[in-house]
Design an enzyme around this catalytic site. Sequence first.
Site, mmCIF file in Angstrom:
data_model
loop_
_atom_site.group_PDB
_atom_site.id
_atom_site.type_symbol
_atom_site.label_atom_id
_atom_site.label_comp_id
_atom_site.label_asym_id
_atom_site.label_seq_id
_atom_site.Cartn_x
_atom_site.Cartn_y
_atom_site.Cartn_z
ATOM 1 N N ASP A 1 -2.025 -3.672 -14.018
ATOM 2 C CA ASP A 1 -2.417 -3.330 -15.395
ATOM 3 C C ASP A 1 -2.879 -4.520 -16.233
ATOM 4 O O ASP A 1 -2.801 -4.452 -17.468
ATOM 5 C CB ASP A 1 -1.261 -2.630 -16.126
ATOM 6 C CG ASP A 1 -0.913 -1.287 -15.499
ATOM 7 O OD1 ASP A 1 -1.722 -0.789 -14.696
ATOM 8 O OD2 ASP A 1 0.160 -0.746 -15.810
ATOM 9 N N CYS B 1 0.844 -1.202 0.000
ATOM 10 C CA CYS B 1 0.000 0.000 0.000
ATOM 11 C C CYS B 1 0.879 1.253 0.000
ATOM 12 O O CYS B 1 1.724 1.433 0.882
ATOM 13 C CB CYS B 1 -0.930 0.005 1.209
ATOM 14 S SG CYS B 1 -1.999 1.443 1.184
HETATM 15 C C1 LIG Z 1 -9.345 1.272 -4.923
HETATM 16 C C2 LIG Z 1 -8.141 0.418 -4.675
HETATM 17 C C3 LIG Z 1 -7.935 -0.108 -3.407
HETATM 18 C C4 LIG Z 1 -6.810 -0.920 -3.164
HETATM 19 N N1 LIG Z 1 -6.671 -1.489 -1.935
HETATM 20 C C5 LIG Z 1 -5.656 -2.375 -1.710
HETATM 21 C C6 LIG Z 1 -5.556 -3.090 -0.487
HETATM 22 O O1 LIG Z 1 -6.411 -2.970 0.408
HETATM 23 N N2 LIG Z 1 -4.490 -3.926 -0.333
HETATM 24 C C7 LIG Z 1 -3.539 -4.093 -1.311
HETATM 25 O O2 LIG Z 1 -2.600 -4.869 -1.131
HETATM 26 N N3 LIG Z 1 -3.634 -3.453 -2.494
HETATM 27 C C8 LIG Z 1 -4.672 -2.609 -2.713
HETATM 28 N N4 LIG Z 1 -4.796 -2.010 -3.921
HETATM 29 C C9 LIG Z 1 -3.833 -2.345 -4.987
HETATM 30 C C10 LIG Z 1 -4.375 -3.470 -5.849
HETATM 31 O O3 LIG Z 1 -4.538 -4.666 -5.100
HETATM 32 C C11 LIG Z 1 -3.434 -3.766 -7.028
HETATM 33 O O4 LIG Z 1 -2.174 -4.125 -6.526
HETATM 34 C C12 LIG Z 1 -3.248 -2.548 -7.933
HETATM 35 O O5 LIG Z 1 -4.484 -1.903 -8.190
HETATM 36 C C13 LIG Z 1 -2.605 -2.953 -9.273
HETATM 37 O O6 LIG Z 1 -3.360 -3.953 -9.914
HETATM 38 P P1 LIG Z 1 -4.449 -3.596 -11.073
HETATM 39 O O7 LIG Z 1 -3.734 -2.809 -12.124
HETATM 40 O O8 LIG Z 1 -4.936 -4.939 -11.553
HETATM 41 O O9 LIG Z 1 -5.518 -2.783 -10.428
HETATM 42 C C14 LIG Z 1 -5.881 -1.177 -4.191
HETATM 43 C C15 LIG Z 1 -6.100 -0.625 -5.453
HETATM 44 C C16 LIG Z 1 -7.197 0.160 -5.701
HETATM 45 C C17 LIG Z 1 -7.405 0.716 -7.093
#
Ligand SMILES: Cc1cc2nc3c(=O)[nH]c(=O)nc-3n(C[C@H](O)[C@H](O)[C@H](O)COP(=O)(O)O)c2cc1C
Length: 327
Positions: A204, A102
Amino acid sequence: MRLGELFKGNIPVVLAPMAGVADLPFRELVCSFGASATVSEMISSEALVRDSRKTYRMLACSERSNLIKIIQIMGADPKNMAESAIINETLGADVIDINMGCPVRKITSNNSGAALMKDENLAMKIVESVVKSVKIPVSVKMRLGWDAEHVNFLNLAKKFENVGAQMLVIHCRTRNQMYCGKANWSAISELRDVLKIPYFCNGDIKSSDDAIRAIGESRADGVMIGRGTLGKPWLLKQIMEFLRFKKYTPAPSPEDQYKIIVQHFQNVLDFYGESAGIHIFRKHFCWYSTGLPGSSIFRKTINEVDDLSFIKKCLEDFYSGCFGAIL
Ligand SMILES: Cc1cc2nc3c(=O)[nH]c(=O)nc-3n(C[C@H](O)[C@H](O)[C@H](O)COP(=O)(O)O)c2cc1C
């Protein structure tokens, strides 16, 4: 030990933890289409140990699905992290995931989330103490490093494996990149040569083609997907089927999408109550309607009213207007 089930035959496709999004109604919805596993929103170990009611609502205990439930905990104190892992294990979690990715200042300023990547000793102590406290598998979700000058995921991955972590997820950006630029999938391919435990590629991945490329470039065992599912809770199923059968599965028809939204909305209202449910669902209305004709007027209207029957009528009118246009 259910982690092995993830790797039975198919390439695992897992829903990413998303605070404020991957709540129980959303995880159940994604599961209803198909997913290898889902990860809860991050749960503060401090709040859990303090017995916060709001935090308990975020847990997996009430999850109806049979899928593998990964509960993510966040914090910087090894003892609290171990205690909250035990609570989650008792409540039915299948895997405990530790948040080391995070990037938000509110979290990193308390040495939690991605800040743990800067303190390798503390990070290791946390993993070790959680591993020792529970019988279920423990995973870690991290980034490439804090910034471009401190890319230490490889070093940490080996250390975490040594103290007993059974799975890793890497969001292929540094903390300082936040969500900017493009996730660098190939950066983590070296893990294949140094790790015995499985690792997942994240960042992504928004389509079946992305998933194939991400797996090829990262040499990961599976993929984790977050934002791609916003407004598309069926995406994981499409990707799983593509990885399995090499065939594109179409998105549900507009009529079916309408039914899915209505059900999702109802589940959110049941879970949070009417007033909070309406407020929480506004972002989902926005994601579901993106790209459809007339969606900006629909969103503006729905964001300004609190009357449930009016919102339901708006939704029905909007989608029935769309059916002809997007068929
Ligand atoms: C709204 C939002 C909330 C997120 N909350 C968490 C979380 O609680 N814990 C975590 O490890 N990552 C969190 N992330 C990161 C996502 O798990 C992920 O690593 C990141 O969005 C990249 O992947 P993606 O491109 O598929 O979204 C969050 C991302 C978003 C957009």
